[in-house]
Structures are given as structure tokens and as C-alpha cells.
Design a protein around this motif. Structure first.
Motif, PDB file in Angstrom:
ATOM      1  N   GLY A  81       0.802  -1.207   0.000  1.00 33.48           N
ATOM      2  CA  GLY A  81       0.000   0.000   0.000  1.00 33.48           C
ATOM      3  C   GLY A  81       0.839   1.263   0.000  1.00 33.48           C
ATOM      4  N   LEU A  82       0.364   2.279  -0.698  1.00 35.70           N
ATOM      5  CA  LEU A  82       1.002   3.587  -0.732  1.00 35.70           C
ATOM      6  C   LEU A  82      -0.056   4.647  -0.478  1.00 35.70           C
ATOM      7  CD1 LEU A  82       3.252   3.204  -3.921  1.00 35.70           C
ATOM      8  CD2 LEU A  82       4.013   3.131  -1.541  1.00 35.70           C
ATOM      9  N   ARG A  83       0.388   5.834  -0.117  1.00 33.53           N
ATOM     10  CA  ARG A  83      -0.539   6.941   0.088  1.00 33.53           C
ATOM     11  C   ARG A  83       0.120   8.241  -0.352  1.00 33.53           C
ATOM     12  NH1 ARG A  83       0.722   9.550   5.018  1.00 33.53           N
ATOM     13  NH2 ARG A  83       2.340   8.449   6.201  1.00 33.53           N
ATOM     14  N   MET A  84      -0.715   9.273  -0.490  1.00 30.51           N
ATOM     15  CA  MET A  84      -0.244  10.601  -0.869  1.00 30.51           C
ATOM     16  C   MET A  84      -0.073  11.478   0.364  1.00 30.51           C
ATOM     17  SD  MET A  84      -2.309  12.099  -4.146  1.00 30.51           S
ATOM     18  CE  MET A  84      -1.984  11.552  -5.826  1.00 30.51           C
ATOM     19  N   LYS A  85       1.009  12.232   0.379  1.00 30.69           N
ATOM     20  CA  LYS A  85       1.199  13.295   1.360  1.00 30.69           C
ATOM     21  C   LYS A  85       1.442  14.559   0.545  1.00 30.69           C
ATOM     22  CE  LYS A  85       4.163  14.687   5.239  1.00 30.69           C
ATOM     23  NZ  LYS A  85       5.383  14.331   6.029  1.00 30.69           N
ATOM     24  N   PHE A  86       0.521  15.516   0.597  1.00 31.94           N
ATOM     25  CA  PHE A  86       0.620  16.637  -0.334  1.00 31.94           C
ATOM     26  C   PHE A  86       0.346  17.976   0.345  1.00 31.94           C
ATOM     27  CE2 PHE A  86      -3.950  15.992  -0.353  1.00 31.94           C
ATOM     28  CZ  PHE A  86      -4.456  17.277  -0.490  1.00 31.94           C
ATOM     29  N   GLY A  96      -7.902  18.748  -3.006  1.00 29.76           N
ATOM     30  CA  GLY A  96      -7.112  17.562  -2.721  1.00 29.76           C
ATOM     31  C   GLY A  96      -7.681  16.834  -1.522  1.00 29.76           C
ATOM     32  N   ASN A  97      -7.520  15.522  -1.511  1.00 32.63           N
ATOM     33  CA  ASN A  97      -7.955  14.701  -0.389  1.00 32.63           C
ATOM     34  C   ASN A  97      -6.918  13.608  -0.194  1.00 32.63           C
ATOM     35  OD1 ASN A  97      -9.368  12.392   0.997  1.00 32.63           O
ATOM     36  ND2 ASN A  97     -11.022  13.899   1.060  1.00 32.63           N
ATOM     37  N   ALA A  98      -6.112  13.745   0.859  1.00 32.92           N
ATOM     38  CA  ALA A  98      -5.021  12.805   1.089  1.00 32.92           C
ATOM     39  C   ALA A  98      -5.544  11.404   1.388  1.00 32.92           C
ATOM     40  CB  ALA A  98      -4.142  13.302   2.236  1.00 32.92           C
ATOM     41  N   HIS A 153     -14.515  17.535  -5.712  1.00 28.35           N
ATOM     42  CA  HIS A 153     -14.300  17.357  -4.274  1.00 28.35           C
ATOM     43  C   HIS A 153     -15.525  16.731  -3.615  1.00 28.35           C
ATOM     44  CE1 HIS A 153     -14.202  18.848  -0.015  1.00 28.35           C
ATOM     45  NE2 HIS A 153     -13.008  18.309  -0.118  1.00 28.35           N
ATOM     46  N   ALA A 154     -16.711  17.174  -4.017  1.00 30.91           N
ATOM     47  CA  ALA A 154     -17.940  16.622  -3.446  1.00 30.91           C
ATOM     48  C   ALA A 154     -18.068  15.135  -3.763  1.00 30.91           C
ATOM     49  CB  ALA A 154     -19.151  17.385  -3.984  1.00 30.91           C
ATOM     50  N   GLU A 155     -17.702  14.738  -4.984  1.00 27.30           N
ATOM     51  CA  GLU A 155     -17.731  13.314  -5.352  1.00 27.30           C
ATOM     52  C   GLU A 155     -16.814  12.499  -4.445  1.00 27.30           C
ATOM     53  OE1 GLU A 155     -18.920  11.224  -7.875  1.00 27.30           O
ATOM     54  OE2 GLU A 155     -20.293  12.646  -8.797  1.00 27.30           O
ATOM     55  N   VAL A 156     -15.643  13.048  -4.160  1.00 28.44           N
ATOM     56  CA  VAL A 156     -14.650  12.320  -3.372  1.00 28.44           C
ATOM     57  C   VAL A 156     -15.098  12.160  -1.922  1.00 28.44           C
ATOM     58  CG1 VAL A 156     -12.298  12.430  -2.443  1.00 28.44           C
ATOM     59  CG2 VAL A 156     -12.712  12.940  -4.859  1.00 28.44           C
ATOM     60  N   VAL A 157     -15.548  13.251  -1.309  1.00 32.32           N
ATOM     61  CA  VAL A 157     -15.856  13.198   0.125  1.00 32.32           C
ATOM     62  C   VAL A 157     -17.150  12.453   0.422  1.00 32.32           C
ATOM     63  CG1 VAL A 157     -14.566  15.310   0.594  1.00 32.32           C
ATOM     64  CG2 VAL A 157     -17.018  15.449   0.107  1.00 32.32           C
ATOM     65  N   THR A 158     -18.005  12.266  -0.579  1.00 33.40           N
ATOM     66  CA  THR A 158     -19.258  11.541  -0.343  1.00 33.40           C
ATOM     67  C   THR A 158     -19.173  10.077  -0.769  1.00 33.40           C
ATOM     68  OG1 THR A 158     -20.114  12.281  -2.498  1.00 33.40           O
ATOM     69  CG2 THR A 158     -20.671  13.617  -0.563  1.00 33.40           C
ATOM     70  N   ALA A 159     -18.044   9.664  -1.316  1.00 29.71           N
ATOM     71  CA  ALA A 159     -17.882   8.277  -1.743  1.00 29.71           C
ATOM     72  C   ALA A 159     -17.654   7.367  -0.540  1.00 29.71           C
ATOM     73  CB  ALA A 159     -16.710   8.165  -2.714  1.00 29.71           C
TER      74      ALA A 159
END
Length: 316
Positions: A70-75, A90-92, A125-131
Motif C-alpha cells: 500500500g502507498l498513500r499521498m502526502k501533499f 485535494g484529499n489525502a 471534491h464533493a464526489e470524493v468526500v461523499t464516496a
């Protein structure tokens, strides 16, 4: 200029190493050392920022196997406004970032040129946070849905856009126009987007009109296996019109060697682009392209514009 913007630029300026200015011959650098004294800045620039000659590879031709895990983003991001028409999100946790650039020509028509860019990024952003938790996002699907929602609302103006996601151990992207990205691995460019343009200074654009749907379907898409330590730089044309591929690679290499955080790196990259945009005596990607136009054979300098930069580190 508002007081907080002046302070922001002062802070960014303080983070741009003298070595960058020495290496790229831009802006004001500290006085030269007296005869016989060692010039640490020039030495740093010559050694750390020297062009690499290690065989290299083409920016779009560097696939290599990556072990599972597994990997993740730090931005983090840096935004230096000119007309205030860029937008980003952005959503880390979800591993998704995006930028959009409102088309400035609408400004002259009395239209809010930032409207479509803001709509795209807000919808994405709305698509991402409501998924559902754990959802892996396809940038093309996310961009198409954001475009549909923004166009359905009758939002005026137009925008370029790019979305980059990390799904497991794969970096994916989708972009329209001249907002773009670059991926760096081990100090060199692994991937670099190429602008979609009808002609000089006229990029493909997303809008609420019928042709906006056609353009959305023509988004450039792709993916590459990700590796811990990769660095992703995403930006609007305020970055890529003013900073060459080689300059960006050298800045990232310097920042990596100095242990920059994503915040540091984003500020230095954006700050360098800001200085380059206002430098009249040096070549930039914008001036090189401009000289190909009739009557502009002596065109030099950068392009003052909104500058948005997101820097994402791929970490375990």
C-alpha cells in the motif's frame, strides 16, 4: 496588493535558495563574494543542479516493475493569484488532487472567468468526500462527472483541468488543456503531461456548451505504477508556461536533497514560477512557443498568470 499576499510572497521568496537564482540566472541574488573568497552558492548550483547525463529516459517511456504494497499521498499546495481564476482541491485520504484554470478571455466579456474552474473542483471534491471509504477513483470518470454537474448548473465561462489519483500502487491521471502534471522518480522525470492546444495560447477547454462534452471525452488519460519516493507536481499553466521541464526537474532534485516537505517544495516551485513569469530577459516555454507566431521573433520573457502548484509525495 493585499497585505497577506505581500507577506506570502516574502515568505516564498525566502524559501527560494540562492542556488536556484544562480543556476537559472533569474531575479536578484546576494552580492558576489570578494576576490579569493569561496562562492558557496555557485558551487552548490554547479554540483547539485548540474544537468544529469546518466542515460536518462523519455518522460513518457519509463515503466518499471514495482513491488506490491500500500502507498498513500502526502501533499500540500501553493497558490499565487494574478486574476484569481484558478481553483484546486485535494484529499489525502482518498489519494486524489486536482487543479483547474479558468479561461481568462471571458473576463473581457464581463463574465466571471473563475466560475467554471471553481465549479469543476467543487464538484470533484464533493464526489470524493461523499464516496464510500476505500473507493479508488478513476480521474477520467471523476472529471467527466464534475464537468457534467458544472455544465448542468449552467455555469458560465470555461476551464482547463487535471486530476491525478493514487489507486493502490498505481498513479492515474486525466487532463484537458494546458493544466498538467509531472512525476519524478530518483531525481529525474518519469512522466510529464503535454498540453492539449488548438493553437498558441488557446488550450482545449471544458464549458457548458455542446463542444464541452466533446472536449471532456477527449481528455488525455494514462497511468503508471507508483513507487515509494515518487514526487508528483500538478499545476496550472502559470507553472508550466514559465518553468521548463529541466528547471522543474532540477528544483525537485534540489528540494529532495535538502529534505523539503511537500509544503516547502510547493512554495519554492510556485515562487520560482512567479519570478520567471516576471522576468523579461530569459526564455520560458511560453516565449519559445510565442516566437513561432508571426511577428514575434524577438519575444522573450514569461507570462504573468495565476500560479497553482500541488506537490504530492508518494509514501508508505
Amino acid at each position: 496588493m493585499e497585505r497577506h499576499m505581500v507577506q506570502t510572497l516574502i515568505e516564498i521568496d525566502g524559501r527560494i535558495a540562492d542556488a536556484l537564482r544562480a543556476a537559472f540566472r533569474i531575479g536578484a541574488i546576494r552580492p558576489a563574494p570578494a576576490p579569493g573568497q569561496h562562492d558557496e552558492v555557485a558551487n552548490f548550483a554547479a554540483v547539485l543542479l548540474a544537468p544529469r547525463d546518466d542515460g536518462g529516459c523519455e518522460p513518457m517511456d519509463c515503466d518499471e516493475p514495482v513491488p506490491p504494497g500500500g502507498l498513500r499521498m502526502k501533499f500540500d499546495s501553493c497558490y499565487i493569484p494574478d486574476h484569481g481564476e484558478d481553483a484546486h482541491f485535494g484529499n489525502a485520504y482518498a489519494g486524489v488532487v486536482g487543479v483547474a484554470d479558468g479561461v481568462g478571455s471571458y473576463r473581457g466579456r464581463g463574465v466571471d472567468a473563475s466560475a467554471f474552474a471553481r465549479g469543476l473542483m467543487s464538484s470533484a471534491h464533493a464526489e470524493v468526500v461523499t464516496a464510500a471509504p476505500g473507493t479508488q477513483f478513476c480521474p477520467r470518470t471523476l472529471l467527466e462527472r464534475a464537468h457534467h454537474a458544472t455544465a448542468a448548473a449552467g455555469t458560465p465561462a470555461a476551464s482547463t483541468a487535471v486530476i491525478v489519483s493514487l489507486a493502490g500502487r498505481t498513479l492515474r491521471w486525466a487532463y484537458v488543456g494546458d493544466s498538467g502534471f509531472a512525476v519524478f522518480r530518483d531525481g529525474r522525470t518519469l512522466r510529464r503531461s503535454r498540453a492539449q492546444q488548438h493553437h498558441f495560447n488557446c488550450p482545449y477547454q471544458l464549458n457548458s456548451k455542446r463542444d464541452g462534452i466533446r472536449v471532456a471525452m477527449a481528455a488525455e488519460v494514462g497511468e503508471v505504477p507508483a513507487k515509494e519516493g515518487d514526487i508528483v507536481v500538478v499545476g496550472t499553466d502559470g507553472l508550466f508556461d514559465n518553468v521548463t521541464d529541466d528547471e522543474l526537474e532540477r528544483i525537485v532534485r534540489m528540494g529532495t536533497a535538502l529534505g523539503f516537505s511537500p509544503t516547502n517544495m510547493a512554495e519554492v516551485v510556485a515562487g520560482f514560477a512567479f519570478e520567471a513569469a516576471r522576468c523579461s530577459y530569459r526564455d520560458t516555454p511560453y516565449s519559445v512557443m510565442g516566437r513561432r507566431e508571426p511577428g514575434k521573433s524577438f519575444f522573450t520573457g514569461g507570462k504573468p498568470d495565476d500560479i497553482t502548484v500541488i506537490v504530492a509525495y508518494i509514501v508508505s
